[in-house]
Design a protein around this motif. Structure first.
Motif, short mmCIF file in Angstrom:
data_model
loop_
_atom_site.label_atom_id
_atom_site.label_comp_id
_atom_site.label_asym_id
_atom_site.label_seq_id
_atom_site.Cartn_x
_atom_site.Cartn_y
_atom_site.Cartn_z
N ASP A 20 0.87 -1.19 0.00
CA ASP A 20 0.00 0.00 0.00
C ASP A 20 0.90 1.23 0.00
OD1 ASP A 20 -1.82 2.03 0.38
OD2 ASP A 20 -2.98 0.97 1.91
N LEU A 21 0.90 1.96 -1.12
CA LEU A 21 1.78 3.13 -1.27
C LEU A 21 1.21 4.40 -0.64
CD1 LEU A 21 3.00 2.64 -4.94
CD2 LEU A 21 4.22 2.08 -2.84
N GLY A 22 -0.04 4.38 -0.18
CA GLY A 22 -0.61 5.56 0.46
C GLY A 22 -1.40 6.43 -0.50
N GLU A 23 -1.57 7.72 -0.13
CA GLU A 23 -2.41 8.65 -0.89
C GLU A 23 -1.56 9.65 -1.66
OE1 GLU A 23 -5.66 10.46 1.06
OE2 GLU A 23 -6.17 8.68 2.25
N PHE A 24 -2.08 10.04 -2.84
CA PHE A 24 -1.42 11.02 -3.70
C PHE A 24 -2.48 12.00 -4.18
CE2 PHE A 24 0.85 7.07 -3.83
CZ PHE A 24 2.19 7.40 -3.86
N ASP A 25 -2.26 13.29 -3.98
CA ASP A 25 -3.19 14.33 -4.42
C ASP A 25 -2.58 15.14 -5.54
OD1 ASP A 25 -5.20 13.68 -2.58
OD2 ASP A 25 -4.18 14.79 -1.00
N GLY A 26 -3.45 15.69 -6.38
CA GLY A 26 -3.01 16.58 -7.43
C GLY A 26 -2.13 15.92 -8.46
N VAL A 27 -2.36 14.63 -8.74
CA VAL A 27 -1.50 13.91 -9.69
C VAL A 27 -2.11 13.90 -11.07
CG1 VAL A 27 -0.63 12.43 -7.86
CG2 VAL A 27 -2.59 11.67 -9.19
N THR A 28 -1.29 13.70 -12.07
CA THR A 28 -1.72 13.57 -13.46
C THR A 28 -1.45 12.16 -13.93
OG1 THR A 28 -1.19 15.89 -13.88
CG2 THR A 28 -1.44 14.46 -15.80
N TRP A 29 -2.47 11.53 -14.50
CA TRP A 29 -2.32 10.14 -14.94
C TRP A 29 -1.52 10.10 -16.24
CZ3 TRP A 29 -4.24 6.05 -12.09
CH2 TRP A 29 -5.03 6.40 -11.00
N SER A 30 -0.53 9.21 -16.31
CA SER A 30 0.34 9.11 -17.48
C SER A 30 -0.25 8.18 -18.52
CB SER A 30 1.73 8.61 -17.05
OG SER A 30 1.62 7.30 -16.50
N TYR A 31 0.46 8.04 -19.62
CA TYR A 31 -0.05 7.24 -20.74
C TYR A 31 -0.26 5.78 -20.38
CZ TYR A 31 4.62 5.24 -21.36
OH TYR A 31 5.78 4.57 -21.17
N ASN A 32 0.54 5.25 -19.45
CA ASN A 32 0.41 3.84 -19.08
C ASN A 32 -0.56 3.63 -17.92
OD1 ASN A 32 1.85 4.85 -16.97
ND2 ASN A 32 3.54 3.36 -17.06
N GLY A 33 -1.32 4.65 -17.62
CA GLY A 33 -2.35 4.51 -16.60
C GLY A 33 -1.85 4.60 -15.18
N LEU A 34 -0.65 5.16 -14.95
CA LEU A 34 -0.09 5.26 -13.61
C LEU A 34 0.51 6.66 -13.43
CD1 LEU A 34 0.20 3.17 -11.27
CD2 LEU A 34 2.60 3.00 -11.91
N PRO A 35 0.12 7.38 -12.38
CA PRO A 35 0.72 8.70 -12.15
C PRO A 35 2.23 8.58 -11.95
CG PRO A 35 -1.24 8.39 -10.80
CD PRO A 35 -0.92 7.06 -11.39
N SER A 36 2.96 9.56 -12.43
CA SER A 36 4.42 9.50 -12.34
C SER A 36 4.91 9.46 -10.91
CB SER A 36 5.03 10.69 -13.09
OG SER A 36 4.59 11.92 -12.51
N THR A 37 4.23 10.17 -10.00
CA THR A 37 4.65 10.16 -8.59
C THR A 37 4.48 8.78 -7.98
OG1 THR A 37 2.45 10.99 -8.04
CG2 THR A 37 4.23 12.61 -8.17
N VAL A 38 3.42 8.08 -8.36
CA VAL A 38 3.20 6.72 -7.86
C VAL A 38 4.27 5.78 -8.42
CG1 VAL A 38 1.58 4.78 -7.80
CG2 VAL A 38 0.72 7.13 -7.63
N SER A 39 4.52 5.91 -9.73
CA SER A 39 5.53 5.07 -10.38
C SER A 39 6.90 5.28 -9.75
CB SER A 39 5.58 5.40 -11.87
OG SER A 39 6.54 4.61 -12.52
N HIS A 40 7.24 6.54 -9.47
CA HIS A 40 8.55 6.84 -8.86
C HIS A 40 8.67 6.22 -7.48
CE1 HIS A 40 12.18 9.05 -7.84
NE2 HIS A 40 11.58 9.46 -6.73
N ARG A 41 7.59 6.33 -6.67
CA ARG A 41 7.66 5.75 -5.33
C ARG A 41 7.78 4.23 -5.39
NH1 ARG A 41 3.71 7.84 -0.69
NH2 ARG A 41 5.00 9.68 -1.14
N LEU A 42 7.07 3.60 -6.33
CA LEU A 42 7.12 2.15 -6.43
C LEU A 42 8.52 1.69 -6.85
CD1 LEU A 42 5.59 -0.53 -6.30
CD2 LEU A 42 5.02 -0.21 -8.72
N LYS A 43 9.12 2.39 -7.80
CA LYS A 43 10.46 2.00 -8.25
C LYS A 43 11.48 2.17 -7.13
CE LYS A 43 9.64 2.96 -13.14
NZ LYS A 43 9.91 3.85 -14.29
N THR A 44 11.36 3.25 -6.36
CA THR A 44 12.26 3.45 -5.22
C THR A 44 12.09 2.33 -4.21
OG1 THR A 44 12.12 5.86 -5.53
CG2 THR A 44 12.94 5.07 -3.41
N ALA A 45 10.84 1.94 -3.96
CA ALA A 45 10.58 0.86 -3.01
C ALA A 45 11.22 -0.44 -3.50
CB ALA A 45 9.07 0.67 -2.85
#
Length: 555
Positions: free
Chosen positions: A493-518
């Motif tokens: 569970d990566l938590g909550e993200f506000d004010g994000v923009t969904w990218s072409y692959n259906g995942l916000p960049s901030t979410v993708s960045h946190r997942l890759k760091t994890a």
């Protein structure tokens, strides 16, 4: 500018008449006696039919003057000092609802007037200076009549009932107003923005003036007397003149701003006007300063303030207050005492700019928090948001074992956030208090998280875990990442993200960045990378819950 004409609702005023001494009172007594207890008449006023009735009023306990003579020299031989009721109402043929009327309570006044109350105690009745040498107090209480018509209707009714034409000509300067309300009736399907959480009524109560000075009261009741839910049933913001001044520059009188329904509204057909709410503003006489009076001569100014308040609230909620066509407007057209129309006589609404006030206060809070606060400032803010009573710099110093001089210096550096007056400290507004409270809570949570993170890292190290594992544990705690080991797959569970923009692959960049760091920290800690790739990833973006497989998101 043509603006919406509003309806007059409640009205309460004391008119003082001194030009003819007690003669009108003697005249009322003679008229009622001659008519065996009551006297009635009908008359026409402004093309409308009205009825009037003069009668004795229930005894109020007034006592005759000592020796039968007032200080003004009037001989009063009556053993019983009666008061009179002059009831004026629209003819029932023209007012089937029967709510367009008023009562004029006629009472004699002289210096040293006394009365006996229900307990048998004798008390002195306050008499204004204009009636010290004998006169009358005429208390007018009515509804659904334009304020400026009351005096003329009363004078006309008095004449047709038989009073001398010279009586009740000019109210004395001490005549005053104690209640007045103006309103518009709006369709219930459109009124939500008025009483909503971000609407003008709630906003005015939360944003204006200091959170510990003046008077404000917010009522938000959505349940009627029968226990039925009706959104906006009774929502009011009551504010003194000081607090109203920020939203309505130049306004002098305290008011109650309200959105409310009739008691039976929830059970009425939508075609019935009473099924729809009123948006109104009324004078709050009890909140006037001790030396302040709303004189009858101030009626025009008072009515302008009430009109401007209602129009401004409607405008702030998105209503058109100068509609060119009433056909599609949200205003209820079959109200018994109001037909929506526009004219040039009304005042222009004030741009409440509550958003501007909110943004200014937010920017002040954000600037102070981002610039960094000293420990003493944090302690002061913490105490101000948690202590509901009066707080002084000395109180803050004693509670936190600080020197009072240090506390005063810390408060001076936050003058945009706090106000200091007469040894007391308070936050600038209730809205500022809410934001600061959230910041203090966040700071407490951050401290708690930091302590827990350190403890977990130390615990991992003591168990012989690697530095990389300690770093992984600390990173998860710092970012609120929750890892659950399931039998079938890992759940992240990566938590909550506000004010994000969904990218072409259906995942916000901030979410993708946190997942890759994890994933990187997971691998560095010596954990199974394939188990991470097969994990179910959960997150909440812009208020929407989402789930992905980790291997798809990591591509």
């Amino acid at each position: 500018m043509r603006t919406l004409d509003l309806a007059a609702h409640e009205f309460d005023a004391n008119l003082h008449f001194a030009e003819n001494g007690l003669n009108p009172w003697f005249g009322a007594d003679a008229l009622v006696k001659d008519a065996d207890g009551s006297r009635s008449a009908e008359f026409t006023h402004a093309g409308e039919q009205w009825v009037a009735r003069l009668s004795y009023r229930d005894e109020g306990g007034l006592l005759p003057p000592t020796g039968g003579v007032t200080d003004g020299g009037t001989h009063v031989e009556h053993d019983t000092i009666r008061e009179f009721s002059l009831k004026v109402a629209r003819h029932p043929d023209e007012d089937p609802v029967g709510k367009q009327d008023f009562t004029a309570h006629i009472s004699p006044r002289w210096a040293g007037l006394h009365a006996e109350n229900g307990d048998g105690d004798v008390v002195e009745i306050p008499v204004p200076p204009t009636l010290q040498n004998d006169g009358l107090n005429v208390r007018i209480q009515g509804s659904n009549i334009e304020f400026t018509r009351y005096l003329d209707l009363f004078q006309t009714a008095a004449r047709v009932l038989g009073f001398s034409a010279g009586y009740f000509e000019t109210p004395a300067a001490t005549s005053n107003i104690t209640d007045a309300e103006k309103y518009a009736r709006v369709h219930r399907d459109s009124s939500g923005p008025v009483h909503g959480r971000d609407g003008p009524i709630a906003s005015m109560a939360h944003l204006l003036e200091n959170d510990r000075t003046g008077y404000r009261k917010l009522v938000q009741n959505d349940t009627d007397e029968k226990g039925e839910n009706l959104a906006g049933y009774y929502h009011t913001a009551t504010l003194d003149a000081e607090r109203l001044g920020e939203a309505f520059p130049g306004h002098r009188y305290p008011k109650e701003v309200k959105h409310y329904y009739a008691r039976e509204a929830a059970r009425l057909d939508p075609d019935n006007p009473l099924a729809h709410p009123k948006v109104g503003a009324s004078l709050q006489h009890s909140l006037l300063e001790r030396e302040q009076t709303v004189y009858y001569d101030d009626l025009v100014d008072l009515e302008r303030e009430l009109d401007q308040t209602v129009l401004s609230v409607l405008s702030d909620a998105g209503f058109d207050v100068s509609p060119g066509n009433m056909g599609g407007s949200p205003y209820v057209k079959n109200d018994a005492y109001w037909a929506p129309s526009t004219s040039e006589r009304g005042p222009d609404p004030i741009q409440l700019d509550l958003t501007r006030i909110r943004q200014e206060q937010e920017s002040v809070v954000v600037r102070h928090l981002t610039d960094g606060l000293s420990p003493i400032q944090w302690e002061s803010l913490d105490m101000l948001v948690t202590d509901g009573g009066e707080v002084s710099p000395q109180d803050i110093a004693e509670a936190n074992d600080r020197h009072v001089g240090s506390v005063r210096r810390a408060l001076r550096a936050m003058e945009e956030l706090v106000s200091r007056k007469y040894g007391e400290v308070g936050l600038r507004s209730d809205y500022v208090a809410e934001m600061v409270h959230d910041a203090v809570q966040d700071a407490r949570e951050a401290t708690r998280t930091a302590v827990e993170t350190s403890a977990k890292a130390i615990e991992a190290a003591e168990r012989g875990a690697s530095d990389a594992m300690a770093e992984w544990v600390a990173w998860c705690n710092r970012h609120g990442v929750d890892i659950r080991n399931r039998a079938d797959a890992l759940e992240i569970d990566l938590g909550e993200f506000d004010g994000v923009t969904w990218s072409y692959n259906g995942l916000p960049s901030t979410v993708s960045h946190r997942l890759k760091t994890a994933f990187e920290k997971w691998e560095a800690a010596g954990q199974d990378p394939e188990r991470f790739r097969q994990a179910v990833v959960k997150f909440r973006a812009n208020g929407v819950d989402a789930t992905r497989r980790a291997w798809k998101a990591l591509r």
